[in-house]
Scaffold this motif. Structure first.
Motif, PDB file in Angstrom:
ATOM      1  N   PRO A  76      41.318  48.138  37.428  1.00 31.66           N
ATOM      2  CA  PRO A  76      40.495  46.993  38.061  1.00 31.66           C
ATOM      3  C   PRO A  76      40.863  45.600  37.161  1.00 31.66           C
ATOM      4  CG  PRO A  76      39.083  48.578  36.502  1.00 31.66           C
ATOM      5  CD  PRO A  76      40.459  49.077  36.865  1.00 31.66           C
ATOM      6  N   PRO A  77      40.632  44.620  37.909  1.00 31.10           N
ATOM      7  CA  PRO A  77      40.940  43.215  37.630  1.00 31.10           C
ATOM      8  C   PRO A  77      40.183  42.759  36.353  1.00 31.10           C
ATOM      9  CG  PRO A  77      39.695  43.010  39.463  1.00 31.10           C
ATOM     10  CD  PRO A  77      39.894  44.445  39.368  1.00 31.10           C
ATOM     11  N   PHE A  78      40.670  41.987  35.423  1.00 29.32           N
ATOM     12  CA  PHE A  78      39.726  41.479  34.390  1.00 29.32           C
ATOM     13  C   PHE A  78      38.891  40.478  34.716  1.00 29.32           C
ATOM     14  CE2 PHE A  78      38.701  38.850  30.746  1.00 29.32           C
ATOM     15  CZ  PHE A  78      38.124  39.911  29.725  1.00 29.32           C
ATOM     16  N   SER A  79      37.601  40.517  34.843  1.00 30.48           N
ATOM     17  CA  SER A  79      36.671  39.568  35.348  1.00 30.48           C
ATOM     18  C   SER A  79      35.489  39.671  34.371  1.00 30.48           C
ATOM     19  CB  SER A  79      36.219  39.745  36.612  1.00 30.48           C
ATOM     20  OG  SER A  79      35.526  40.962  36.697  1.00 30.48           O
ATOM     21  N   ALA A  80      34.609  38.818  34.501  1.00 31.61           N
ATOM     22  CA  ALA A  80      33.179  38.706  33.618  1.00 31.61           C
ATOM     23  C   ALA A  80      32.629  40.040  33.964  1.00 31.61           C
ATOM     24  CB  ALA A  80      32.240  37.580  34.145  1.00 31.61           C
TER      25      ALA A  80
END
Length: 159
Positions: free
Chosen positions: A98-102
């Motif tokens: 998964p992408p790095f996000s908040a």
């Protein structure tokens, strides 16, 4: 007979993961497109198995997702568009990376938090043990036999 059945079952169990897509009818005719579909499938998580890609899973949902990926590739979509299509419907969880996000920061930071928490717990435990024992426990006094042996060793070292 029993040994032959066991060997056949073992051979099938070893060969099954290598097959990926179970039925030849599910595979694309163009080898380049099929390889693209497999590469995309290795990046998508099976929502039933949860730690297998859709290429490695035999779950019905994984089979449906493999079919969707292959249909979209056959329709001429590029890899990013296919992944985006599945991602839009199932969210970040369907991506094996998964992408790095908040929203995923805790997921990515959890190993560091666990390591730091474990180190802090060990440090506090060690401090408490020292406080209970005084800085360092006093060593036990030497027995007469140990004193005699020590004196003999010192005499030998002095020579």
């Amino acid at each position: 007979m029993r040994r032959l059945a066991t060997l056949a079952l073992l051979g099938w169990a070893v060969a099954l993961p290598a097959l990926g897509v179970g039925l030849p009818s599910e595979m694309l005719r163009d080898p380049a497109q099929e390889e693209r579909a497999r590469a995309i499938g290795r990046e998508l998580r099976c929502l039933v198995c949860q730690n297998q890609s859709i290429e490695d899973s035999e779950a019905e949902l994984a089979r449906d997702l493999r079919r969707i990926v292959r249909e979209r590739i056959a329709a001429g979509e590029d890899d990013r568009a296919v992944v985006d299509y599945v991602h839009d419907r199932y969210g970040d969880f369907v991506l094996l990376r998964p992408p790095f996000s908040a929203a995923t920061a805790l997921l990515w930071g959890m190993p560091l938090l666990a390591l730091g928490g474990g180190g802090l717990a060990l440090l506090l435990l060690r401090r408490r043990q020292r406080a209970e024992q005084g800085a360092w426990p006093e060593p036990a006094p030497l027995t007469p036999e140990e004193r005699a042996r020590l004196a003999a060793l010192e005499d030998d070292a002095a020579r």
